[in-house]
Design a protein around this motif. Structure first.
Motif, PDB file in Angstrom:
ATOM      1  N   LYS A   1       0.681  -0.842   0.157  1.00 22.34           N
ATOM      2  CA  LYS A   1      -0.034   0.073  -0.052  1.00 22.34           C
ATOM      3  C   LYS A   1       0.894   1.069   0.030  1.00 22.34           C
ATOM      4  O   LYS A   1       1.540   1.208   0.422  1.00 22.34           O
ATOM      5  CB  LYS A   1      -1.045  -0.156   1.181  1.00 22.34           C
ATOM      6  CG  LYS A   1      -1.758  -1.309   1.112  1.00 22.34           C
ATOM      7  CD  LYS A   1      -3.173  -0.858   0.688  1.00 22.34           C
ATOM      8  CE  LYS A   1      -4.149  -1.467   0.320  1.00 22.34           C
ATOM      9  NZ  LYS A   1      -5.367  -1.799  -0.147  1.00 22.34           N
ATOM     10  N   LYS A   2       0.352   2.498  -0.618  1.00 27.12           N
ATOM     11  CA  LYS A   2       1.555   3.271  -0.590  1.00 27.12           C
ATOM     12  C   LYS A   2       0.571   4.375   0.511  1.00 27.12           C
ATOM     13  O   LYS A   2      -0.649   4.417   1.079  1.00 27.12           O
ATOM     14  CB  LYS A   2       0.725   4.574  -1.577  1.00 27.12           C
ATOM     15  CG  LYS A   2       0.948   3.871  -2.998  1.00 27.12           C
ATOM     16  CD  LYS A   2       0.372   4.755  -4.014  1.00 27.12           C
ATOM     17  CE  LYS A   2       1.092   3.530  -5.708  1.00 27.12           C
ATOM     18  NZ  LYS A   2      -0.060   5.045  -6.805  1.00 27.12           N
ATOM     19  N   LEU A   3       2.442   4.365   1.720  1.00 32.90           N
ATOM     20  CA  LEU A   3       1.656   4.830   3.060  1.00 32.90           C
ATOM     21  C   LEU A   3       2.268   6.449   3.013  1.00 32.90           C
ATOM     22  O   LEU A   3       3.812   6.949   2.647  1.00 32.90           O
ATOM     23  CB  LEU A   3       2.252   3.948   3.934  1.00 32.90           C
ATOM     24  CG  LEU A   3       2.379   4.195   5.191  1.00 32.90           C
ATOM     25  CD1 LEU A   3       1.262   3.965   5.871  1.00 32.90           C
ATOM     26  CD2 LEU A   3       2.878   3.444   6.630  1.00 32.90           C
ATOM     27  N   CYS A   4       1.646   7.180   3.847  1.00 28.64           N
ATOM     28  CA  CYS A   4       1.792   8.563   3.269  1.00 28.64           C
ATOM     29  C   CYS A   4       2.476   8.814   5.008  1.00 28.64           C
ATOM     30  O   CYS A   4       1.892   9.017   5.951  1.00 28.64           O
ATOM     31  CB  CYS A   4       1.066   9.265   2.924  1.00 28.64           C
ATOM     32  SG  CYS A   4       1.835  11.657   2.415  1.00 28.64           S
TER      33      CYS A   4
ATOM     34  N   GLN B   1       5.713   6.950   1.398  1.00 32.18           N
ATOM     35  CA  GLN B   1       5.739   8.520   0.059  1.00 32.18           C
ATOM     36  C   GLN B   1       5.918   9.867   1.324  1.00 32.18           C
ATOM     37  O   GLN B   1       4.889  10.005   2.269  1.00 32.18           O
ATOM     38  CB  GLN B   1       4.204   8.010  -0.456  1.00 32.18           C
ATOM     39  CG  GLN B   1       3.345   7.069  -1.504  1.00 32.18           C
ATOM     40  CD  GLN B   1       4.690   7.214  -2.148  1.00 32.18           C
ATOM     41  OE1 GLN B   1       4.392   8.077  -3.155  1.00 32.18           O
ATOM     42  NE2 GLN B   1       4.988   6.045  -2.835  1.00 32.18           N
ATOM     43  N   GLU B   2       6.793  10.596   0.962  1.00 31.51           N
ATOM     44  CA  GLU B   2       6.877  11.789   1.619  1.00 31.51           C
ATOM     45  C   GLU B   2       6.352  12.483   1.288  1.00 31.51           C
ATOM     46  O   GLU B   2       6.845  13.090   0.266  1.00 31.51           O
ATOM     47  CB  GLU B   2       8.600  11.407   2.055  1.00 31.51           C
ATOM     48  CG  GLU B   2       9.401  10.957   2.935  1.00 31.51           C
ATOM     49  CD  GLU B   2      10.499  11.142   3.944  1.00 31.51           C
ATOM     50  OE1 GLU B   2      10.787  12.080   2.706  1.00 31.51           O
ATOM     51  OE2 GLU B   2      10.133  10.052   4.325  1.00 31.51           O
ATOM     52  N   PHE B   3       5.332  13.362   2.290  1.00 32.36           N
ATOM     53  CA  PHE B   3       5.058  14.935   1.890  1.00 32.36           C
ATOM     54  C   PHE B   3       5.302  15.701   2.544  1.00 32.36           C
ATOM     55  O   PHE B   3       6.011  15.593   3.746  1.00 32.36           O
ATOM     56  CB  PHE B   3       3.540  15.015   1.721  1.00 32.36           C
ATOM     57  CG  PHE B   3       2.457  14.361   0.168  1.00 32.36           C
ATOM     58  CD1 PHE B   3       3.424  12.543   0.324  1.00 32.36           C
ATOM     59  CD2 PHE B   3       2.314  14.507  -0.374  1.00 32.36           C
ATOM     60  CE1 PHE B   3       2.463  12.131  -1.184  1.00 32.36           C
ATOM     61  CE2 PHE B   3       1.674  14.175  -1.140  1.00 32.36           C
ATOM     62  CZ  PHE B   3       1.774  12.700  -1.744  1.00 32.36           C
ATOM     63  N   GLY B   4       5.650  17.057   2.143  1.00 34.45           N
ATOM     64  CA  GLY B   4       5.766  18.764   2.636  1.00 34.45           C
ATOM     65  C   GLY B   4       5.652  18.590   3.998  1.00 34.45           C
ATOM     66  O   GLY B   4       6.097  18.890   5.481  1.00 34.45           O
ATOM     67  N   GLY B   5       3.890  18.459   4.677  1.00 38.23           N
ATOM     68  CA  GLY B   5       3.150  18.368   5.349  1.00 38.23           C
ATOM     69  C   GLY B   5       1.382  17.888   5.946  1.00 38.23           C
ATOM     70  O   GLY B   5       1.757  17.123   4.725  1.00 38.23           O
TER      71      GLY B   5
ATOM     72  N   CYS C   1      -0.266  15.202   2.270  1.00 35.32           N
ATOM     73  CA  CYS C   1      -0.745  13.940   2.509  1.00 35.32           C
ATOM     74  C   CYS C   1      -2.484  13.597   2.715  1.00 35.32           C
ATOM     75  O   CYS C   1      -2.960  12.610   2.684  1.00 35.32           O
ATOM     76  CB  CYS C   1      -0.426  13.364   4.143  1.00 35.32           C
ATOM     77  SG  CYS C   1       1.527  12.705   3.954  1.00 35.32           S
ATOM     78  N   LEU C   2      -3.075  14.959   3.051  1.00 34.96           N
ATOM     79  CA  LEU C   2      -4.567  13.740   3.715  1.00 34.96           C
ATOM     80  C   LEU C   2      -5.177  14.722   2.183  1.00 34.96           C
ATOM     81  O   LEU C   2      -6.156  13.819   1.311  1.00 34.96           O
ATOM     82  CB  LEU C   2      -4.977  14.692   4.371  1.00 34.96           C
ATOM     83  CG  LEU C   2      -6.762  15.134   5.520  1.00 34.96           C
ATOM     84  CD1 LEU C   2      -6.155  14.146   6.149  1.00 34.96           C
ATOM     85  CD2 LEU C   2      -7.255  16.489   6.078  1.00 34.96           C
ATOM     86  N   THR C   3      -4.454  15.433   1.376  1.00 38.97           N
ATOM     87  CA  THR C   3      -5.117  15.546   0.075  1.00 38.97           C
ATOM     88  C   THR C   3      -5.290  14.486  -0.125  1.00 38.97           C
ATOM     89  O   THR C   3      -5.767  14.088  -1.707  1.00 38.97           O
ATOM     90  CB  THR C   3      -5.089  17.204  -0.548  1.00 38.97           C
ATOM     91  OG1 THR C   3      -4.760  18.079   0.148  1.00 38.97           O
ATOM     92  CG2 THR C   3      -4.994  17.479  -2.023  1.00 38.97           C
ATOM     93  N   GLY C   4      -4.123  13.411  -0.645  1.00 35.74           N
ATOM     94  CA  GLY C   4      -3.314  13.339  -1.235  1.00 35.74           C
ATOM     95  C   GLY C   4      -4.083  11.601  -0.962  1.00 35.74           C
ATOM     96  O   GLY C   4      -4.764  10.813  -1.557  1.00 35.74           O
ATOM     97  N   LEU C   5      -4.665  11.387   0.978  1.00 34.07           N
ATOM     98  CA  LEU C   5      -5.661   9.986   0.657  1.00 34.07           C
ATOM     99  C   LEU C   5      -7.159  10.736   0.287  1.00 34.07           C
ATOM    100  O   LEU C   5      -7.610   9.667  -0.145  1.00 34.07           O
ATOM    101  CB  LEU C   5      -5.554  10.141   2.320  1.00 34.07           C
ATOM    102  CG  LEU C   5      -6.683   9.155   2.180  1.00 34.07           C
ATOM    103  CD1 LEU C   5      -5.782   7.982   2.466  1.00 34.07           C
ATOM    104  CD2 LEU C   5      -6.494   9.380   4.487  1.00 34.07           C
TER     105      LEU C   5
ATOM    106  N   VAL D   1      -3.149   8.587  -2.313  1.00 36.10           N
ATOM    107  CA  VAL D   1      -1.913   7.436  -1.127  1.00 36.10           C
ATOM    108  C   VAL D   1      -3.403   6.350  -0.735  1.00 36.10           C
ATOM    109  O   VAL D   1      -4.585   7.011  -0.801  1.00 36.10           O
ATOM    110  CB  VAL D   1      -1.585   7.739  -0.119  1.00 36.10           C
ATOM    111  CG1 VAL D   1       0.205   9.022  -0.831  1.00 36.10           C
ATOM    112  CG2 VAL D   1      -2.237   9.385   0.627  1.00 36.10           C
ATOM    113  N   ASP D   2      -2.674   5.899   0.109  1.00 31.05           N
ATOM    114  CA  ASP D   2      -3.803   4.668   0.526  1.00 31.05           C
ATOM    115  C   ASP D   2      -3.679   5.345   2.443  1.00 31.05           C
ATOM    116  O   ASP D   2      -5.308   4.688   2.601  1.00 31.05           O
ATOM    117  CB  ASP D   2      -3.309   3.064   0.223  1.00 31.05           C
ATOM    118  CG  ASP D   2      -3.132   2.710  -1.044  1.00 31.05           C
ATOM    119  OD1 ASP D   2      -4.821   3.548  -1.696  1.00 31.05           O
ATOM    120  OD2 ASP D   2      -2.670   2.287  -0.904  1.00 31.05           O
ATOM    121  N   ALA D   3      -3.148   5.264   2.859  1.00 30.20           N
ATOM    122  CA  ALA D   3      -2.862   5.409   4.095  1.00 30.20           C
ATOM    123  C   ALA D   3      -1.942   6.815   4.881  1.00 30.20           C
ATOM    124  O   ALA D   3      -1.265   7.197   4.167  1.00 30.20           O
ATOM    125  CB  ALA D   3      -2.452   4.276   4.866  1.00 30.20           C
TER     126      ALA D   3
END
Length: 280
Positions: free
Chosen positions: A149-152, A174-178, A182-186, A191-193
């Protein structure tokens, strides 16, 4: 002769005035840890609802903000003397080492790696690592289900690495800046989680715009001891902050801050940890 006496007296008065002005013009953080009318810069998060959030009208809210404000007051600073500065997870140690901030209260977990670079007062909150998933996703029932799974998580945070190293070695990090990214990606299924501390995730899930969209898995994968980060070797400031945290618990201010910031999300917090007691 009389003129010379008057002139000398006037010069002395002028010299004293200039000296007083020079002393009063220093608006840097007070290195002693006591206010005395000077300013203090404190590092916080500004994108974590319930923890540290900058609202559209420029105000700061959250449990860490309340803790930081209480501690600053005990150090001798009024609320008007505080400048809050955003410190992203990847920048926290550097901000302390450079002296950009006096101390940091930013969901900052105490661990051995960080203790090599900075000191911590506290802990002042015991949280647990969890994951947030979309409300309609029933495929993740245990941490092991995060494999493939894609984990942020955010850069500088230990959360995703903990899952990858100990529980789900095939998780795609998956690393994001904030956390907001991550929430937007979810939400958009990029991302999956999202993984971080349950206190932070509860804050996001409880926002009006997110209600019904996400859910906490309730895994409690780790213990996260939130501490106040400060420059390594500053034993005097560490003691003053620990004394302030102890008083915050004993006078009821800690419980009041917990209820105000986490109560609306139904988050069940642990009892206030004892100073110096880091739960592994």
């Amino acid at each position: 002769m009389q003129l010379r006496k008057v002139t000398a007296a006037s010069a002395a008065v002028l010299a004293l005035a200039l000296t007083a002005t020079a002393c009063g013009s220093d608006d840097k953080d007070d290195a002693s840890g006591s206010g005395g009318g000077k300013k203090i810069t404190i590092g916080i998060k500004i994108d974590q609802p319930g923890i540290g959030l900058k609202t559209p009208d420029g105000k700061y809210t959250g449990f860490d903000v309340d803790v930081a404000t209480y501690v600053a007051k005990e150090l001798g600073y009024d609320a008007a003397d505080i400048t809050f500065k955003e410190t992203k997870s990847a920048d926290r140690e550097t901000s302390i080492e450079r002296g950009d901030v006096k101390f940091i209260a930013a969901s900052y977990s105490i661990n051995d790696e960080r203790l090599q670079k900075v000191d911590f007062a506290g802990p002042y909150l015991l949280a647990h690592q969890d994951i947030l998933v979309r409300a309609d996703d029933s495929s993740i029932k245990s941490p092991e289900d995060l494999n493939n799974k894609k984990l942020c998580s955010v850069a500088g945070s230990t959360s995703a690495k903990n899952v990858h190293d100990k529980l789900a070695p095939k998780a795609q990090l998956q690393e994001f800046g904030g956390y907001s990214e991550c929430l937007t990606g979810l939400e958009n299924k990029v991302v999956d989680a999202l993984t971080t501390d349950d206190s932070i995730l509860a804050g996001y899930a409880s926002q009006d715009a997110n209600k019904g969209k996400f859910k906490l898995a309730g895994f409690k994968m780790t213990n996260e001891n939130y501490g106040i980060g400060l420059k390594k070797g500053d034993a005097d400031l560490k003691k003053k902050i620990n004394d302030a945290l102890t008083k915050m618990v004993s006078d009821g201010s800690w419980k009041k801050a917990v209820d105000a910031n986490f109560g609306p999300a139904g988050y069940k917090n642990e009892e206030a940890p004892k100073i110096g007691n880091v739960v592994k």
